[in-house]
Design an enzyme around this catalytic site. Sequence first.
Site, short mmCIF file in Angstrom:
data_model
loop_
_atom_site.label_atom_id
_atom_site.label_comp_id
_atom_site.label_asym_id
_atom_site.label_seq_id
_atom_site.Cartn_x
_atom_site.Cartn_y
_atom_site.Cartn_z
CG PHE A 1 -0.22 9.04 -4.74
CD1 PHE A 1 1.38 9.13 -4.72
CD2 PHE A 1 -0.58 9.75 -3.55
CE1 PHE A 1 2.11 10.26 -3.98
CE2 PHE A 1 -0.55 10.44 -2.48
CZ PHE A 1 0.99 10.85 -2.93
CB SER B 1 -0.75 0.35 0.99
OG SER B 1 -1.63 0.59 0.72
CD1 TRP C 1 -1.62 1.63 -5.91
CD2 TRP C 1 -1.90 3.16 -4.82
NE1 TRP C 1 -2.89 2.00 -6.34
CE2 TRP C 1 -2.95 3.37 -5.98
CE3 TRP C 1 -2.30 4.30 -3.32
CZ2 TRP C 1 -4.03 4.10 -5.63
CZ3 TRP C 1 -2.98 5.44 -3.52
CH2 TRP C 1 -4.15 4.79 -4.82
CG HIS C 2 -0.03 6.17 -1.21
ND1 HIS C 2 -0.29 4.76 -0.54
CD2 HIS C 2 -1.56 6.67 -1.24
CE1 HIS C 2 -1.57 4.84 -0.32
NE2 HIS C 2 -2.29 6.08 -0.14
N GLY C 3 3.68 5.88 -3.78
CA GLY C 3 4.73 6.63 -4.30
C GLY C 3 5.89 5.73 -4.96
#
Length: 480
Positions: A480, A322, A325-327
């Site tokens: 993102f 997770s 996924w954000h960056g």
Amino acid sequence: MLFNSADFAIFLPITFFFYWYVTHKNVAIQNVFLVVASYLFYGWWDPRFLTLIIFSSFVDYSIGLNLSKSGNPKVRKALLFTSLLVNLGLLGFFKYYNFFVDSFVDAFSFFGREIGAQSLNIILPVGISFYTFQTLSYTIDVYKGKLKPTNNLIAFFAFVSFFPQLVAGPIERATNLLPQFFNKRTFSYTNAVDGMRQILWGLFKKVVIADNCAKFVNIIFENYPEQSGSTLILGAFFFAFQIYGDFSGYSDIAIGVSRLFGFSLMQNFAFPYFSRDIAEFWRRWHISLSSWFRDYLYIPIGGSKGGKLNKVRNVFIIFIVSGFWHGANWTFIIWGFLNALYFIPIMLLNKNRINTDSVAEGKLFPSLKELFQMLFTFLLTLLAWIFFRAPSVTDAIRYIENIFSDSFFSIPSALNEWLLTIALIIFMVFVEWIQRSKKHALELEHNQLKKPLRWAFYLAVTFSLFWFGGAQQDFIYFQF
């Protein structure tokens, strides 16, 4: 095209007019119109982005059809693998190529060996993480037999590119959103009015709360070595409300706009800062992504089944993925790691599902225990948000070290300049606390306020956009 821009203020009513007054007699024509409008909305940033979303849509549409034609398990697995490879491959290249190259070079440099590797000047397509996961949900659900594939190309393209939630969610499931493109839509005045209320509150959170917090957050985080400990605490506090106002504000606008066009999207935020533990926080924050990871990653790798070591491993996997996924930055991975550390003790004690209702249900005030739980959970998220916002892990650690300096108990610098923003945050928290059991904060019932008071409140919120709105900022989650 930004929701909080003059362009969108022109785009929305024109699109609404043509949708309901020109194309309303035929669902197929409405879908064609939505695809065109959505591509115009998305291509407004950069028309080159359209090539990618059209390619991704066509790949998953074709794979869905082929999955329905084959009963061979090997062929079906190959088709699913192709979808995963294409979608995650594109996402990985555009979002993570430079991260992996730079990390590879740094790793060799750490051991005293210099290697040459070139980063590329890659433009990250807006919203690629969101629509990639949305199309993957379709392919995976078709593969598992939870959804019948569609042979309607236009409806599928409309599902992938639906403009209200295209660039920052909610990440809709094909099982919920796709069937809505086959149903005849009729205009509902009640839904449209409530959608407008939700849009208004979303704009308030974005323009008044997030954009005002942003200017202080930028100053404090960019100059943290010179700031007092108390000022750094305030900076983290402002960022917590900046990201909440920014992202939940976008979700409110997206859901509200969708209701204007006769569509129902899932709730993406459920007043997460009123959570009593970190497990409840993650059931209320970015719900569409949390549930996506739960259903398509956490459960398939074993979920909460098996021994304690398996449970701990799976929790770390889900939170670190997770974060990634954000960056493409180690700060996001550390942010995910911290949240895993917060979550694991609750899970091991089997207390991760005890707070499933609204806090202080049916009461005006929380108990002292609930108040302490909410404050403690908020402080944990505040610490993690520092890593999320800092440009590097080193900066985040130094930021935290500087908080606990001799100036910890000093008066924050330039406090007078920040009092108005703090007051606006308190107002937002108060309204959301009163409405915490509702879908959104302006879902006012007739017995709560009389009509003149309701309209006075709506007008006050509307005028606050112009009186107190901060300088226009891009939505944080666009990156993102």
